[in-house]
Structure formats: C-alpha cells, structure tokens
Design a protein around this motif. Sequence first.
Motif, mmCIF file in Angstrom:
data_model
loop_
_atom_site.group_PDB
_atom_site.id
_atom_site.type_symbol
_atom_site.label_atom_id
_atom_site.label_comp_id
_atom_site.label_asym_id
_atom_site.label_seq_id
_atom_site.Cartn_x
_atom_site.Cartn_y
_atom_site.Cartn_z
ATOM 1 N N VAL B 24 -50.164 -50.680 -138.569
ATOM 2 C CA VAL B 24 -50.996 -51.653 -139.273
ATOM 3 C C VAL B 24 -50.183 -52.928 -139.492
ATOM 4 O O VAL B 24 -49.089 -52.904 -140.065
ATOM 5 C CB VAL B 24 -51.484 -51.069 -140.613
ATOM 6 N N ILE B 25 -50.732 -54.045 -138.993
ATOM 7 C CA ILE B 25 -50.040 -55.329 -139.118
ATOM 8 C C ILE B 25 -50.493 -56.049 -140.381
ATOM 9 O O ILE B 25 -49.691 -56.541 -141.172
ATOM 10 C CB ILE B 25 -50.314 -56.194 -137.871
ATOM 11 N N SER B 26 -51.787 -56.083 -140.554
ATOM 12 C CA SER B 26 -52.301 -56.762 -141.747
ATOM 13 C C SER B 26 -53.616 -56.128 -142.146
ATOM 14 O O SER B 26 -54.278 -55.482 -141.337
ATOM 15 C CB SER B 26 -52.497 -58.265 -141.469
ATOM 16 N N ILE B 27 -53.972 -56.369 -143.409
ATOM 17 C CA ILE B 27 -55.194 -55.791 -143.942
ATOM 18 C C ILE B 27 -56.042 -56.918 -144.485
ATOM 19 O O ILE B 27 -55.557 -57.791 -145.217
ATOM 20 C CB ILE B 27 -54.886 -54.771 -145.062
ATOM 21 N N SER B 28 -57.281 -56.891 -144.112
ATOM 22 C CA SER B 28 -58.211 -57.875 -144.651
ATOM 23 C C SER B 28 -59.232 -57.134 -145.488
ATOM 24 O O SER B 28 -60.137 -56.479 -144.966
ATOM 25 C CB SER B 28 -58.881 -58.631 -143.496
ATOM 26 N N THR B 29 -59.068 -57.202 -146.800
ATOM 27 C CA THR B 29 -59.998 -56.480 -147.662
ATOM 28 C C THR B 29 -61.359 -57.145 -147.690
ATOM 29 O O THR B 29 -62.362 -56.521 -148.036
ATOM 30 C CB THR B 29 -59.437 -56.388 -149.081
ATOM 31 N N ALA B 30 -61.408 -58.443 -147.360
ATOM 32 C CA ALA B 30 -62.699 -59.125 -147.376
ATOM 33 C C ALA B 30 -63.619 -58.560 -146.316
ATOM 34 O O ALA B 30 -64.805 -58.316 -146.558
ATOM 35 C CB ALA B 30 -62.477 -60.629 -147.149
ATOM 36 N N THR B 31 -63.087 -58.307 -145.142
ATOM 37 C CA THR B 31 -63.926 -57.769 -144.074
ATOM 38 C C THR B 31 -63.831 -56.257 -143.973
ATOM 39 O O THR B 31 -64.589 -55.634 -143.230
ATOM 40 C CB THR B 31 -63.505 -58.373 -142.723
ATOM 41 N N GLY B 32 -62.885 -55.678 -144.677
ATOM 42 C CA GLY B 32 -62.727 -54.227 -144.606
ATOM 43 C C GLY B 32 -62.120 -53.765 -143.307
ATOM 44 O O GLY B 32 -62.357 -52.648 -142.867
ATOM 45 N N THR B 33 -61.369 -54.627 -142.675
ATOM 46 C CA THR B 33 -60.744 -54.247 -141.410
ATOM 47 C C THR B 33 -59.238 -54.443 -141.495
ATOM 48 O O THR B 33 -58.725 -55.089 -142.405
ATOM 49 C CB THR B 33 -61.279 -55.096 -140.248
ATOM 50 N N SER B 34 -58.554 -53.861 -140.557
ATOM 51 C CA SER B 34 -57.110 -53.992 -140.464
ATOM 52 C C SER B 34 -56.760 -54.393 -139.043
ATOM 53 O O SER B 34 -57.428 -53.979 -138.089
ATOM 54 C CB SER B 34 -56.408 -52.672 -140.793
ATOM 55 N N ILE B 35 -55.751 -55.191 -138.928
ATOM 56 C CA ILE B 35 -55.223 -55.513 -137.601
ATOM 57 C C ILE B 35 -54.164 -54.469 -137.273
ATOM 58 O O ILE B 35 -53.224 -54.254 -138.036
ATOM 59 C CB ILE B 35 -54.616 -56.921 -137.581
ATOM 60 N N VAL B 36 -54.360 -53.809 -136.176
ATOM 61 C CA VAL B 36 -53.487 -52.700 -135.792
ATOM 62 C C VAL B 36 -52.880 -53.017 -134.440
ATOM 63 O O VAL B 36 -53.591 -53.451 -133.520
ATOM 64 C CB VAL B 36 -54.276 -51.375 -135.718
ATOM 65 N N GLU B 37 -51.584 -52.812 -134.347
ATOM 66 C CA GLU B 37 -50.919 -53.015 -133.059
ATOM 67 C C GLU B 37 -50.742 -51.668 -132.388
ATOM 68 O O GLU B 37 -50.135 -50.753 -132.954
ATOM 69 C CB GLU B 37 -49.560 -53.682 -133.263
ATOM 70 N N LEU B 38 -51.280 -51.598 -131.202
ATOM 71 C CA LEU B 38 -51.205 -50.331 -130.472
ATOM 72 C C LEU B 38 -49.809 -50.147 -129.881
ATOM 73 O O LEU B 38 -48.945 -51.017 -129.980
ATOM 74 C CB LEU B 38 -52.268 -50.284 -129.385
ATOM 75 N N ARG B 39 -49.667 -49.019 -129.227
ATOM 76 C CA ARG B 39 -48.369 -48.641 -128.684
ATOM 77 C C ARG B 39 -47.883 -49.638 -127.633
ATOM 78 O O ARG B 39 -46.692 -49.897 -127.503
ATOM 79 C CB ARG B 39 -48.510 -47.246 -128.078
ATOM 80 N N ASN B 40 -48.819 -50.195 -126.891
ATOM 81 C CA ASN B 40 -48.412 -51.086 -125.816
ATOM 82 C C ASN B 40 -48.374 -52.543 -126.258
ATOM 83 O O ASN B 40 -48.317 -53.434 -125.431
ATOM 84 C CB ASN B 40 -49.357 -50.910 -124.628
ATOM 85 N N GLY B 41 -48.413 -52.790 -127.568
ATOM 86 C CA GLY B 41 -48.258 -54.143 -128.062
ATOM 87 C C GLY B 41 -49.548 -54.900 -128.246
ATOM 88 O O GLY B 41 -49.532 -56.015 -128.754
ATOM 89 N N ILE B 42 -50.645 -54.332 -127.833
ATOM 90 C CA ILE B 42 -51.930 -55.020 -127.972
ATOM 91 C C ILE B 42 -52.455 -54.807 -129.385
ATOM 92 O O ILE B 42 -52.351 -53.705 -129.928
ATOM 93 C CB ILE B 42 -52.919 -54.490 -126.917
#
Lengths: 617, 78
Positions: B24-42
């Motif tokens: 988990v890179i960052s969390i946006s509570t406003a939208t209820g989503t998280s930015i997640v970096e996968l294993r391959n960097g995406i």
Amino acid sequence: MTQRFRLTGPYQPPVPLVFVLRARHVDVIYPEPPRLSISARAGWSGAAAADAATVAAFRAVPPREARVLLSHQQAPAQDAAMGSAWSVGVPTDSGQGEAWTAARPLSAAAQVVLWSTPGVRDSGTADAWRPALPLDQLSLRLSWQVGIPTDAGVGSRHRDTDRFGPEWRYIEQLPPYRPGAQPLAFRFNGTRYQPARNPPVYFRLGRSLRERPTQPRDQRIGIRHGTPATLDWGRSLPWGWGTPADARPTGITYPDYNGPVIIIEPPVEPDILETYMIANSVSLVVLPDRTPVDATGIKVSLDIDSFSWKFSADLFGRTSLNLVRPDASGPKTLELTVNGWIWTLMVERYSSTAKFPAERFSISGSSRSQLLAEPYAPKRSAVNAVDINARQVAEDQLLFTGFTINWDATGIGPPDWTIPAAALSYQDQTAMQVIARVAEAAGAFLRPAREGDSLTVLPRYREAVWWWSSAIMDRIIPAEIITDSSGEWTPQPEWDSVYVSGTSHGVAVDVRRQGTAGNAPAPDVFDDLITATDAARSRGICEISKGGNQEIASRTIPLFPVGSAPGLVEPGMLCEVRDPGDTWRGLCLGVDISADGIGASRVSQVLRLERHHAGGA
Amino acid sequence: MATVNPWKRFIGLLPGGSRSVGEVISISTATGTSIVELRNGIQISARGVDVAVGLKAFIIDGQITGQAPSLPQYDVEV
C-alpha cells in the motif's frame, strides 16, 4: 491295634521272657496303612516380562522430515552424517613414540661408518591397532525373561526307596484278618489267657513296617508352566518403512551429480504390421457373484482433471437391467474387462425407454473413487494443529475409507513438503476435494485406479514442456495404428516465469525458466499450501508449461491387449506420436474407450493429446 | 490451460478470480481506495482502506481483502 489280655492270677513272666505264639491261631488284623498322598503344588510363578514397558530395542528414530525430500536440483548429499560404521580403532600402544633409539656414534674418528645400526625399540610385530568395533552392532536382547521356576530345588520331601519296582501291596504279604464269631483267645502253655481288667502289661501285636518300601502311588505330576507368552508380540514400530532417497539403486555413481536417480521405464516399441487383427474380448459382470450382463455400446473415459472414470453402457432386456439396478445394499458394482484391462465400476444411473416395438435400457456410472466425493463422502472441516506433510494430509483423508494413496515423492514426484500448523484449513469439503487441493498446490493431478481402491498422485507435467524432446516417453503411437485424427488449437501466451507464493504461510518463489530473462511472467499463483520451495518449484514448472502455442490433438487407436504395446494410454502419460513425416510428443489429457457391437466388439480408444508447438516439442 | 474437462473449461470462462499481493502506497479515505504497488512495480487503485501504508495487502478482483504477511522470497530456475 492294642490287644488287652487278662491273666488269671499273678503273672510271672519267665526269665527270659518267651512267648510262643502260634501263627496258626493268631489272627492279626493289619490295617491298611494310610496311603501316601503327595500333594504336589505347582510352584511356578507367572513369567513376568522383564521390561514390559519397553524400551524399544532400537534407538529413537527421528520422524522422516519432509523437507529432506528434495527435487532434482536441490538434492542434498545423502546421509552425509552417516560416516563409517566403524569406530576409530584405538591404538593400543599410543605411547610408542619413536621406534628407534637415537643412533649413537661408534667413534668420532671413524671414517667409514659413523653410526651404529640403531636398535629397534619395538621389534615386536604385533598390530598396533585393536580390531575396530562396529558401532551399529545389533544389540538385540530379549525383552522378556525366560520363566524361572521359583522352587526348582524342592522336589518331593520323601525318599522313594523303590520307585520303579513292582507295586508293593500289604495285602499280598499277609492275608487280611477276618474276624470270626468267636472272641479272640490266647493260650499260653495250654492255658487260656484271660486278660485282666487293669493289666500292668500290654501286648502290642503287629509288624514293623519300617522295611516297607515307600513308593509313589499317584505319579501324576504335570508341568504347569508352558512357554511364557510373548508380551510385546504385536507391538510394532510406529514408523513405516523408510523411503530410500534413491528410488531404485543402480549402483552407478555419477561424479558430478548426487541427487536421486529416477529410473523411468522406456516405452515399448510397438510392432509395425501390415494388418492388425485383434480379437477383442469384452465382458461386463456384476460383482461379487460375477453374473454376466448383456451389454453393448460400452464407453469408459477419464480425463486428467477428473478423479473417477466415467462409464456408460446399453443393456439388452429388462433382465440385465434388474441385475444392475441399485437396491437396498446400494449401487451395484460391475467389473468390465476389455482385452485384459479391468475396470471396477459403480452403476449410478439407469434409464429405460419403452417404445413400440422395442425397449431400450442404458446405465451409467463411475469408478469407485467417486465414493470419496459427493454425494457419498461426508463433508468435513478442519485445520491442521501441527506441522504435517502433504502426503500425510492425503493419507489422513483416506483413513478408514479403504482407499490407499500412491505418492512417489522421491521418484517421479510430485515432491512432498511440510505444511506448517494452521496453513491447511478447509471447511465442508470431501476427502477428494482436500486431496485434489493438496495435489494441485504442487502442480499434480489425481489418477484413480481402474480396479481396486487406490489413488495415484502424479505431476501433471512429469517433464517440463521444453524438455519433452529429450524426455523418456511412456507410450509410442505409430501412425500405422491410428485410424482417426483431429486437432483443436488452444493457444496461450508463451511464458517463461511465474511467481508462486503462499498466502498466510509459506514462501514466495519466483520460478524462472533456465536461460530466459523471465520477462514474460505467467499470472501469479497464490495458494495457501505453497509452504515450501519444493512445492513452489513443482507448481512453477506446471504453470509455465501450460503456456505457449498448443493444440489438443485427438488420435484414435485400437486398445491392444495387456502386454502388447502401446496398450491403454492413461491421462498424464507422455506419448510420442509418429505421424507420417512428423513425429511429435504430447501429454495425454484424456482417453475415451468404446466397445461397440454385439459379440465381436469393435474396441477403440480416443486419445486427447496436448501438443506444444514451441520449445522443441 | 489445455484441458478436455468440461467443468474446467467452463470455470476458465468465468470472470474474476484474480489474486495478487501489493504494497500500500497511499490511502485515500475520501474515495475509499488505496494506491497499491504490485510486485512488478505497477501501481493500481484498489477499493478498501483497511491496510496501513507500507504494509502488504491481498487484492482480490480489485478489492483489498486483508493484510498479507511478508513471506521469504526465493528465486528458482527450472
């Protein structure tokens, strides 16, 4: 017996005292002496086991560690810690020091020989070493004592003086006294003897029995103890047979490879003939009394993703249907024999259609491995509380079912691995589901037995696809026996690596095909049971092998009898197909066997082969 | 996957079932989503805010389902 006498007048005993007793008149009663009874009492104590709570005669054997079972490239040195079975011989004269005394000069001025011959200090030529003692000598000891009679020295308390002589009977020596009607009268010197009331003298008539030999009367002494019972006869070691790391020892040592050597029987070359004439023999009988069933259109099939053979047949007449219909004892079991290949099958469904002028009956079912799945098997839920091996999971599921599992973890695979506590959890699953899940985690599949209750766990890709060109095949299919062929193109992307990972437990392994960059990964695999690199490696091979350009090729060949190649091709076998001008290799995905006709049936098997068009296949 | 089993072919056609693990890179509570970096960097955006930044999360079909442990990593050549 005491006889009293009364004498008339004072009795003057003559000196010397002489009695003349006439035996003719003397009637003496001799009593039967009391019979000598010997009360022999068995005095043996029960043979007690010396150490019933055994101390096994062997040392504690450590349980087989699943992680030991490594696959090809990670094979460890086999029992490197074993060492030699001999202890180091102890030098008996460790203080020997130098064997020579210091040379001493004879004469400093001597020109020729400066030194005398050194004296040998220990000219004795005995060996300096004791014989080495083997460390692993079997120190077998009996774990029970030999029963020792506690009163071995007792014997009998009387002394037999005439044990083996003829039996001595008192009545043979003297006739028994038979008392007459007259009172006993003595006559001393012609005078009748009248005993006094209170005589000062008593006569005691009788005979000394001191010379009577003592003889045992009833020698019925039996030995009351037998061989002491073996207390721990049924005790067995809780460990099974150890699996050799080398599947079948070849005796060949490879200088640069110390892993297991797996011997795969090479396929038998089929006979190439101008004409094949096969007298097919098909029989379908009801077990256990082997009543034949009149059937035609028999079909048996299995594919690599199924865990039981499917079966269907058409029946002639209601009589045959009544034989195979399920009743109070459950579904009927049939035995199908086609050219010597035997299947044991359960009848699960039947149907009949009555339509003038004929009736049609048909049945279908599956092999007995279906009993491990729905709707026959109970659903269970569990989590493993302790570390457990994958193979133990399968054996655990088959406990008390009568089924056995064949899992050659050291041979062709798949490997066995350790599943840590709480990693294996299932809810409402049948035994077959759990076993299939464990097998799939390692890239394996289940092959049900045709007859008998057993399952075999085999790797789906025994050899990776890119090694098929050099792999040993299981079957050879020449074009001469192929009657029909077809194909279906089912492409997948070409992959060269895959990320295989456990979820809550285990390891994450990036499996990469050798010699590639690993930049074309297959979809990631997250499996709860990937808890060891062995399993991850085996799964990775399976996942990478699924990719690439491929087709599912169908070939129809006869079903040759048992013993002649190629015989029955089962799913999971690697086959070499020699099409005209094109020899290729493929993995058998499924087989359909059909026996049509009445009497002389036409028997054929349709093979579905996974053929890869890249990577040298 | 090449198979002739009808059931396996059918479930191969069904959508979903994609599982992955990312950090988990960052969390946006406003939208209820998280930015997640996968294993391959995406990096992807996944629904769910339950996993803290810097931790690994299970992502099933774009939904964060829970925290994932850090497993020992290996590389194997076959």
